[in-house]
Design an enzyme around this catalytic site. Structure first.
Site, PDB file in Angstrom:
ATOM      1  N   CYS A 150       0.866  -1.185   0.000  1.00 31.91           N
ATOM      2  CA  CYS A 150       0.000   0.000   0.000  1.00 31.91           C
ATOM      3  C   CYS A 150       0.904   1.237   0.000  1.00 31.91           C
ATOM      4  O   CYS A 150       2.132   1.132   0.123  1.00 31.91           O
ATOM      5  CB  CYS A 150      -0.879   0.008   1.248  1.00 31.91           C
ATOM      6  SG  CYS A 150       0.075   0.197   2.766  1.00 31.91           S
ATOM      7  N   GLU A 189       0.794  -0.703  16.365  1.00 28.77           N
ATOM      8  CA  GLU A 189      -0.055   0.462  16.039  1.00 28.77           C
ATOM      9  C   GLU A 189      -0.883   0.868  17.252  1.00 28.77           C
ATOM     10  O   GLU A 189      -1.047   2.058  17.543  1.00 28.77           O
ATOM     11  CB  GLU A 189      -0.967   0.141  14.850  1.00 28.77           C
ATOM     12  CG  GLU A 189      -1.842   1.345  14.483  1.00 28.77           C
ATOM     13  CD  GLU A 189      -2.818   1.075  13.352  1.00 28.77           C
ATOM     14  OE1 GLU A 189      -2.463   0.333  12.409  1.00 28.77           O
ATOM     15  OE2 GLU A 189      -3.944   1.613  13.423  1.00 28.77           O
ATOM     16  N   HIS A 212       4.106   1.926  11.762  1.00 31.13           N
ATOM     17  CA  HIS A 212       2.965   1.666  12.647  1.00 31.13           C
ATOM     18  C   HIS A 212       2.686   2.817  13.597  1.00 31.13           C
ATOM     19  O   HIS A 212       1.665   2.840  14.258  1.00 31.13           O
ATOM     20  CB  HIS A 212       3.244   0.398  13.478  1.00 31.13           C
ATOM     21  CG  HIS A 212       3.532  -0.790  12.638  1.00 31.13           C
ATOM     22  ND1 HIS A 212       4.790  -1.320  12.494  1.00 31.13           N
ATOM     23  CD2 HIS A 212       2.728  -1.526  11.848  1.00 31.13           C
ATOM     24  CE1 HIS A 212       4.742  -2.352  11.664  1.00 31.13           C
ATOM     25  NE2 HIS A 212       3.516  -2.490  11.249  1.00 31.13           N
ATOM     26  N   HIS A 271      -0.347  -4.968  19.535  1.00 31.00           N
ATOM     27  CA  HIS A 271       0.112  -4.624  18.181  1.00 31.00           C
ATOM     28  C   HIS A 271       0.748  -3.226  18.244  1.00 31.00           C
ATOM     29  O   HIS A 271       0.227  -2.330  18.923  1.00 31.00           O
ATOM     30  CB  HIS A 271      -1.070  -4.622  17.202  1.00 31.00           C
ATOM     31  CG  HIS A 271      -0.640  -4.409  15.784  1.00 31.00           C
ATOM     32  ND1 HIS A 271      -0.401  -3.149  15.271  1.00 31.00           N
ATOM     33  CD2 HIS A 271      -0.377  -5.287  14.788  1.00 31.00           C
ATOM     34  CE1 HIS A 271      -0.006  -3.278  14.012  1.00 31.00           C
ATOM     35  NE2 HIS A 271       0.007  -4.564  13.687  1.00 31.00           N
ATOM     36  N   SER A 305       2.266  -9.850  10.608  1.00 31.08           N
ATOM     37  CA  SER A 305       1.481  -8.770   9.996  1.00 31.08           C
ATOM     38  C   SER A 305      -0.003  -8.931  10.317  1.00 31.08           C
ATOM     39  O   SER A 305      -0.627  -9.945   9.987  1.00 31.08           O
ATOM     40  CB  SER A 305       1.700  -8.780   8.479  1.00 31.08           C
ATOM     41  OG  SER A 305       0.628  -8.144   7.847  1.00 31.08           O
ATOM     42  N   SER A 306      -0.565  -7.898  10.943  1.00 28.69           N
ATOM     43  CA  SER A 306      -1.973  -7.944  11.321  1.00 28.69           C
ATOM     44  C   SER A 306      -2.852  -8.000  10.073  1.00 28.69           C
ATOM     45  O   SER A 306      -3.765  -8.817   9.986  1.00 28.69           O
ATOM     46  CB  SER A 306      -2.301  -6.703  12.150  1.00 28.69           C
ATOM     47  OG  SER A 306      -3.671  -6.505  12.231  1.00 28.69           O
ATOM     48  N   ASN A 307      -2.541  -7.171   9.082  1.00 30.99           N
ATOM     49  CA  ASN A 307      -3.431  -7.141   7.909  1.00 30.99           C
ATOM     50  C   ASN A 307      -3.349  -8.441   7.127  1.00 30.99           C
ATOM     51  O   ASN A 307      -4.318  -8.887   6.525  1.00 30.99           O
ATOM     52  CB  ASN A 307      -3.193  -5.889   7.068  1.00 30.99           C
ATOM     53  CG  ASN A 307      -2.000  -5.987   6.149  1.00 30.99           C
ATOM     54  OD1 ASN A 307      -2.130  -6.460   5.028  1.00 30.99           O
ATOM     55  ND2 ASN A 307      -0.826  -5.556   6.613  1.00 30.99           N
ATOM     56  N   CYS A 334       2.590   5.909   9.012  1.00 31.47           N
ATOM     57  CA  CYS A 334       1.642   6.003   7.893  1.00 31.47           C
ATOM     58  C   CYS A 334       0.726   7.201   8.159  1.00 31.47           C
ATOM     59  O   CYS A 334       0.205   7.361   9.271  1.00 31.47           O
ATOM     60  CB  CYS A 334       0.825   4.720   7.809  1.00 31.47           C
ATOM     61  SG  CYS A 334      -0.519   4.873   6.649  1.00 31.47           S
TER      62      CYS A 334
END
Ligand code: GRG
Length: 623
Positions: A29, A143, A91, A141, A240-242, A113
């Site tokens: 992304c 983030e 993050h 996490h 990776s969470s996503n 981000c």
């Protein structure tokens, strides 16, 4: 391969053609691209090492590739040397982390981000407005840790299920605001937000969804194809969470099996034996190479690739600005060089003099060789080391003038027809062209004598032992183990030279004067044995680095910028770093040497920043 055998392989067990449905969009992304570019730009601009707090994005391959380029990943700010260039991860980081970085005087860029940064500002605003924040996300996490760290402890409750909303120890009339982790599952978040709204009447939320466009689009693309797939493969890192959400989303949307794989190495025949239709997507942090590898692997098993239609993403973020990395040192670097050049010229003018009765032709040739040109790199080294160790600038200027005399002599002799036979130097005719060979040889001789005279003069240091030490060191730097010896190795290599012989030649021909420069600074100012040893290691690496960049410039530089003829070594069949290790090898070696310079200086902390800047200049110079 016989056609019938190929047909067997390209069909599943049921005999149907085997297909990979490629989800769209998939992979990197805009925020991930931007964060990776920030590390790459910082390395390119400031040289390695660049420190990165935590994984810049959650992907091992991305991290390892950046490590190979010179990034050092650390868990804590405390592991980063004072003053070092540091990048904070995509993050987002807690305010406490930034405060600590400031205390350690790190030169920081934040690669957070922009969509996470938006949540940080929203959360700070809700807190100022007196609302308690319910943050939908996975505790632990990074983030979520970063978002929690934007406001005082206790101002945010983190929930990951509707049951956790129920269990919150808050009155139902509490003024609430909610925020959501950018990589959360879209469908799970809708349920949890529903539960929050049901429980708290006074509830506000973000104007647009906190779940980022990339998560939303990738999950939607997986939902679109999942029910048609026997198995779904998600390329991504386990941390990776996503990526994990995509795997769950696929399962939830009807894929019979769903696997999270890092790359093709994680694939087995067993996984896909029974599959006719394989779905393939990739996390926002998964690199294209890993996805391509998986495609190639599946193609080799007889699958054909089919792109499925999906949302086109046009989001681009402005690159992370490196402006905050500029230090006073960087800004004043050019100014410091200009000032040194002027002052060194003044000392040289005085030393060469205009005494009647001496040969005006010789003095003129000496002036032309030694003054009004050249970067004064070696003199700057003496000045900078002396300044760092608290010595006298006046004395350092005299030692600087002496070293520039020797350097000028070596260039004059190097340019002679019996050596490199050059017509231009520092953008003007070489000395033997401007005068004649005899004058050039004699001007060189006189400059060499002037160098020793200057060092031995009591104005250079009050202590005779220090002056004698300087004279001894310079003698060694230019003799058989120094410039003269190195030049002989260069002119008479005696066959094809090895990398080791090349380094030996470089460190004598060029490095010896750099070592003398640094040693002179330590002798004038005085310093401990450990400091002296570290600075000598810095000088050794710097000398070889400087010559390596000279060889690189000989191949890639602009003669007008360099002020001399280039590409001569190749034309004359002379061996140099290009012939021994190639352009790419030389560039890699230069980066390695720059890292070594930085490591040698690290214990000096911010005090050594100007020296590090000098090393960076040596590695990036175009003249
Ligand atoms: C000193 C006794 C004695 C002998 C000299 C001729 C010789 C023997 C040695 C040659 C040494 C030499 C010319 C090495 C190359 C070093 C080098 C990379 C020079 C370019 O230096 P810059 O870029 O030049 O600092 P400026 O013009 O900026 O000063």
């Amino acid at each position: 391969m016989p056609a019938d055998q190929h047909d067997e392989i390209s069909k599943g067990l049921a005999g149907a053609p085997r297909t990979v449905l490629l989800a769209n969009p998939r992979g990197f992304c805009a925020g991930v691209r931007r964060a990776i570019a920030a590390v790459e730009d910082a390395i390119a601009t400031y040289g390695p090492p660049v420190y990165v707090r935590r994984a810049i994005v959650h992907n091992r391959q991305v991290v390892e590739r950046l490590e190979r380029r010179g990034a050092i990943f650390v868990q804590d700010i405390s592991a980063i040397p004072e003053g070092a260039v540091t990048v904070l991860s995509a993050h987002g980081s807690a305010q406490g982390v930034k405060d600590e970085a400031q205390r350690r005087r790190l030169r920081v860029v934040d690669a957070v981000c922009p969509l996470v940064a938006k949540i940080h500002s929203e959360v700070a605003l809700w807190h100022r407005l007196g609302r308690h924040i319910v943050l939908v996300g996975h505790l632990g996490h990074p983030e979520i840790t970063g978002t929690l760290g934007q406001v005082p402890a206790g101002s945010i409750s983190v929930v990951a299920t509707p049951q956790e909303v129920e269990a919150l120890l808050l009155e139902k009339d509490t003024a609430i605001a909610y925020a959501i982790q950018t990589t959360f599952s879209v469908s799970d978040a809708a349920e949890i937000v529903g539960a929050i709204k049901l429980r708290f009447a006074d509830c506000q939320g973000p104007r647009s969804s906190d779940i980022c466009y990339a998560t939303t689009n990738r999950q939607a693309a997986v939902v679109q194809i999942a029910s048609r797939c026997d198995i779904m493969l998600i390329v991504g890192d386990r941390t990776s969470s996503n990526a994990r959400r995509l795997t769950e989303t696929a399962r939830g949307a009807g894929a019979k099996q769903s696997y999270l794989i890092e790359d093709a190495a994680d694939l087995t025949g067993q996984m896909i034996d029974a599959a006719t239709v394989v779905g393939l997507s990739a996390a926002a942090s998964a690199p294209e190479e890993a996805i391509t590898q998986v495609c190639r692997w599946l193609e080799a098993k007889g699958f054909s690739l089919v792109e499925t239609p999906g949302v086109e993403e046009h989001i681009r973020f402005k690159p992370v600005s490196l402006a905050s990395l500029e230090t006073d040192v960087t800004k004043s670097f050019a100014g410091a060089f200009a000032a040194a050049r002027k002052q060194i010229d003044a000392v040289l003018e005085d030393a060469i003099g205009r005494t009647p009765g001496r040969s005006p032709r010789l003095a003129e040739a000496m002036r032309l060789a030694a003054m009004g040109g050249g970067k004064r790199f070696r003199a700057m080294l003496i000045l900078t080391v002396t300044q760092m160790l608290g010595g006298s600038r006046e004395q350092a200027l005299r030692a600087g003038a002496a070293i520039e005399c020797v350097h000028a002599q070596s260039l004059v002799h190097d340019d002679l027809p019996c050596m490199d036979d050059d017509d231009f130097r520092r953008g003007r005719p070489t000395l033997h062209r401007r005068f004649d060979e005899a004058t050039a040889v004699l001007a060189g001789d006189a400059l060499l004598a002037l160098a020793f005279e200057t060092l031995a003069d009591p104005r250079t240091h009050e202590d005779g032992a220090v002056r004698a030490g300087l004279v001894l060191s310079l003698s060694r730097a230019i003799g058989q183990d120094g410039l003269a010896g190195g030049q002989m190795m260069d002119l008479y290599p005696g066959g094809t030279i090895s990398r080791k012989q090349l380094t030996e030649c470089q460190s004598r021909k060029t490095g010896a004067l750099f070592r003398f420069a640094v040693e002179a600074g330590t002798a004038l100012a005085g310093c401990g044995e450990e400091e002296r040893r570290r600075l000598d290691s810095f000088a050794q690496n710097l000398g070889v680095l400087f010559q390596l960049q000279d060889d690189i410039l000989d191949e890639t530089g602009e003669p007008a910028v360099a002020g001399k003829a280039l590409r001569k070594d190749a034309a004359r069949g002379r061996q140099n770093a290009m012939s021994v290790m190639g352009l790419e090898g030389a560039a890699c070696e230069a980066e390695r040497l720059l890292t070594q310079c930085a490591e040698a200086l690290a214990p000096f902390g911010p005090a050594a920043a100007p020296l590090l800047e000098i090393a960076r200049f040596a590695a990036r110079r175009d003249h």
